[in-house]
Design a protein around this motif. Sequence first.
Motif, mmCIF file in Angstrom:
data_model
loop_
_atom_site.group_PDB
_atom_site.id
_atom_site.type_symbol
_atom_site.label_atom_id
_atom_site.label_comp_id
_atom_site.label_asym_id
_atom_site.label_seq_id
_atom_site.Cartn_x
_atom_site.Cartn_y
_atom_site.Cartn_z
ATOM 1 N N THR A 157 13.197 22.285 42.407
ATOM 2 C CA THR A 157 13.927 23.548 42.360
ATOM 3 C C THR A 157 13.025 24.632 42.921
ATOM 4 O OG1 THR A 157 15.160 22.879 40.392
ATOM 5 C CG2 THR A 157 15.068 25.221 40.850
ATOM 6 N N ARG A 158 13.597 25.498 43.719
ATOM 7 C CA ARG A 158 12.885 26.679 44.214
ATOM 8 C C ARG A 158 13.681 27.909 43.800
ATOM 9 N NH1 ARG A 158 9.841 23.161 44.846
ATOM 10 N NH2 ARG A 158 8.655 22.562 46.676
ATOM 11 N N ILE A 159 12.980 28.993 43.602
ATOM 12 C CA ILE A 159 13.632 30.245 43.210
ATOM 13 C C ILE A 159 13.197 31.348 44.174
ATOM 14 C CG2 ILE A 159 13.888 31.974 41.390
ATOM 15 C CD1 ILE A 159 13.286 29.730 39.371
ATOM 16 N N LEU A 160 14.183 32.014 44.765
ATOM 17 C CA LEU A 160 13.957 33.215 45.559
ATOM 18 C C LEU A 160 14.658 34.354 44.824
ATOM 19 C CD1 LEU A 160 14.694 32.032 49.219
ATOM 20 C CD2 LEU A 160 12.470 32.438 48.182
ATOM 21 N N ASN A 161 13.881 35.212 44.222
ATOM 22 C CA ASN A 161 14.416 36.275 43.357
ATOM 23 C C ASN A 161 15.336 35.656 42.312
ATOM 24 O OD1 ASN A 161 12.880 38.073 44.759
ATOM 25 N ND2 ASN A 161 14.549 39.373 45.374
ATOM 26 N N GLU A 162 16.633 35.879 42.416
ATOM 27 C CA GLU A 162 17.575 35.332 41.433
ATOM 28 C C GLU A 162 18.403 34.182 42.007
ATOM 29 O OE1 GLU A 162 19.840 38.371 39.439
ATOM 30 O OE2 GLU A 162 18.113 39.716 39.417
#
Length: 87
Positions: A10-15
């Motif tokens: 899983t990657r998160i960019l901001n929200e």
Amino acid sequence: MDFFKNESETRILNELNIENRLDRVSLHGSLDITHDAAGLELALKLQAMLDGMVAVLQAEQASGTLPDHITLAAGDAAGDVVDNPFL
């Protein structure tokens, strides 16, 4: 990210959450790309993620291993309503 190869990345960019699966990559949430240097940085990160997905799909298409269409497992399709176990 090793797209379409595991169920654990899983990657998160901001929200915006980008979740790797064997049969799909799921995007959940939101991402505001602002008209400034910070927005450009986020846009480039998102572009790199999408380019990675497209490269895998194109390589599989070129090798003849990309299916024309897949069927998601019952209860696993987008739009299915699932009870919140925390309520």
